[in-house]
Design an enzyme around this catalytic site. Structure first.
Site, short mmCIF file in Angstrom:
data_model
loop_
_atom_site.label_atom_id
_atom_site.label_comp_id
_atom_site.label_asym_id
_atom_site.label_seq_id
_atom_site.Cartn_x
_atom_site.Cartn_y
_atom_site.Cartn_z
N GLU A 11 0.83 -1.20 0.00
CA GLU A 11 0.00 0.00 0.00
C GLU A 11 0.87 1.25 0.00
OE1 GLU A 11 -3.09 -0.35 -0.47
OE2 GLU A 11 -3.46 -2.42 0.13
N CYS A 73 -7.07 -1.23 8.74
CA CYS A 73 -5.74 -1.17 8.14
C CYS A 73 -5.42 0.23 7.64
CB CYS A 73 -5.62 -2.18 7.00
SG CYS A 73 -5.85 -3.88 7.51
N HIS A 92 -0.54 -5.86 2.83
CA HIS A 92 -1.71 -6.72 2.97
C HIS A 92 -1.33 -8.12 2.49
CE1 HIS A 92 -5.02 -3.53 3.19
NE2 HIS A 92 -5.16 -4.32 4.23
#
Length: 130
Positions: A11, A73, A92
């Site tokens: 991410e 998250c 993730h």
């Protein structure tokens, strides 16, 4: 993360708005906002796209993402980024399965983290040269 996911996602950013679901204890950010008055997006200094490009681990897909979802998250990532002056990462990982053993996941994470550290080293070298 979606339990049917078949890739590891790196991410790039955390987002401030759009939090509609409560966590397991019932917490939900007021008005769906992580930090009132905060920037809409916070970026990691780690170039996750470059890390993805350089990482190769047997039969494990590693993908770049700019959307960690609007749940725990992303919320945690958004709040952690300024604490490390952007030196934070959110990875993730899919659930363990017949195609992804704990051993293979561990190997993939070691390779990914090593690439992230190298990427941070490049950023620090560039900033001291400027």
């Amino acid at each position: 993360m979606d339990s049917s996911a078949k890739a590891i996602f790196l991410e790039q950013c955390g987002k401030n708005r759009g939090y509609r679901d409560s966590d397991v204890r019932g917490f939900q950010p007021e008005d769906g906002v992580c930090l009132p008055g905060g920037p809409e997006v916070r970026l990691s200094v780690v170039n996750m796209k470059e890390v993805c490009r350089r990482v190769a681990v047997e039969n494990v897909e590693v993908a770049f993402s700019r959307d960690a979802g609007r749940y725990i998250c992303d919320y945690t990532y958004y709040l952690s980024l300024p604490l490390g002056t952007g030196h934070a990462a959110l990875i993730h990982v899919p659930p363990l399965s017949h195609w992804l053993s704990a051993s293979l996941l561990g190997k993939a994470l070691r390779v990914i983290i090593q690439e992230m550290l190298e990427e941070i080293g490049k950023v620090q070298t560039q900033s001291t040269a400027a």
